[in-house]
Design an enzyme around this catalytic site. Structure first.
Site, short mmCIF file in Angstrom:
data_model
loop_
_atom_site.label_atom_id
_atom_site.label_comp_id
_atom_site.label_asym_id
_atom_site.label_seq_id
_atom_site.Cartn_x
_atom_site.Cartn_y
_atom_site.Cartn_z
N ARG A 76 0.19 -26.35 25.01
CA ARG A 76 -0.05 -27.76 25.28
C ARG A 76 0.32 -28.54 24.03
O ARG A 76 -0.38 -28.49 23.02
CB ARG A 76 -1.52 -28.00 25.68
N ALA A 88 -4.10 -25.41 37.73
CA ALA A 88 -4.30 -26.81 38.08
C ALA A 88 -2.96 -27.50 38.21
O ALA A 88 -1.95 -27.03 37.68
CB ALA A 88 -5.15 -27.52 37.02
N GLU A 105 -1.02 -24.82 43.79
CA GLU A 105 -1.01 -24.47 42.37
C GLU A 105 -1.41 -23.02 42.13
O GLU A 105 -0.86 -22.35 41.25
CB GLU A 105 -1.91 -25.42 41.58
N GLU A 109 1.38 -20.95 40.19
CA GLU A 109 1.12 -20.58 38.80
C GLU A 109 0.81 -19.11 38.62
O GLU A 109 1.14 -18.53 37.58
CB GLU A 109 -0.01 -21.43 38.22
N GLY A 128 -12.45 -43.34 29.15
CA GLY A 128 -12.14 -44.40 28.21
C GLY A 128 -10.64 -44.57 27.98
O GLY A 128 -10.21 -45.57 27.40
N GLU A 132 -7.68 -40.59 35.33
CA GLU A 132 -7.53 -39.29 35.97
C GLU A 132 -8.85 -38.82 36.59
O GLU A 132 -9.91 -38.87 35.96
CB GLU A 132 -7.06 -38.25 34.96
N GLU A 155 5.31 -23.11 31.40
CA GLU A 155 4.82 -22.10 32.34
C GLU A 155 5.59 -20.79 32.26
O GLU A 155 5.18 -19.79 32.85
CB GLU A 155 4.88 -22.65 33.77
#
Length: 201
Positions: A76, A88, A105, A109, A128, A132, A155
């Site tokens: 990430r 996800a 998914e 995945e 904040g 999502e 992936e």
């Protein structure tokens, strides 16, 4: 009416607010999500807030017959980590329900299908900074999918591990597993399965 024995004030819930949006500007249009700047009438004045306009997502806590939870690890870039997650994906297919996204998914995945699906919880990930919402599901009765999916980018080198659910909980509480969706999903699934085994406790 609250359940017997539960004080009414204990049943707190998030409250929707129909604040008037006086102006909304598209600041940045991205490949996956956008950034907006809204001017909102609030209280006796107005406020300006920028946020990520997100399509939402669905996530899967897959638990096998041995009580192990499926975790995946992938890179990430914003956090510069290969963090542990649960399968996800974005709600970016027109007409697809969150459950259908979760099924898709899981297959895409990790090449699995499940015979049993239960909704766990839905969460606002970062209220904040973005809008999502992620819908989490508990999947059981797992078998291999008929099709093996090609994977690319982050992936392409996904690592898959089956971890005893209790070990996953311990990893979350010890701070070794810090992905928020994983944490909420695993803890919710552990409580759901505990309640199923010990109803009324």
């Amino acid at each position: 009416m609250p359940p017997r024995g539960v004080p009414a004030k204990a049943l707190l819930a998030d409250e929707p607010v129909d604040a008037t949006v006086l102006d909304s500007d598209l600041v940045y249009q991205g490949r996956v999500w956008d950034v907006r700047s809204d001017t909102v009438a609030y209280g006796d004045g107005r406020i300006v807030r920028q946020y990520v306009d997100h399509p939402g997502a669905a996530a899967v806590v897959a638990v096998d017959d041995e009580g192990r939870v499926l975790l995946i690890q992938q890179y990430r870039h914003p956090i510069r980590h290969r963090d542990w997650e649960i399968p996800a994906g974005l709600l970016d297919m027109a007409g697809e329900t969150p459950l259908e996204t979760a099924r898709r998914e899981l297959a895409e995945e990790v090449d699995l299908v499940a015979s049993s699906w239960e909704p766990l919880v839905s969460i606002f990930t970062t209220p904040g900074g973005n809008d999502e919402i992620v819908h989490l599901f508990l999947a059981r009765g797992l078998t291999s999918a008929n099709e093996v999916h090609a994977r690319e980018d982050e992936e392409a080198d996904i690592r898959v591990e089956w971890l005893p659910l209790g070990d996953a909980v311990a990893g979350i509480l010890a701070g070794r597993l810090r992905n928020g969706i994983l944490a909420v999903g695993v803890l919710a699934a552990a409580e759901r399965l505990r309640a199923d085994e010990h109803p009324g406790v």
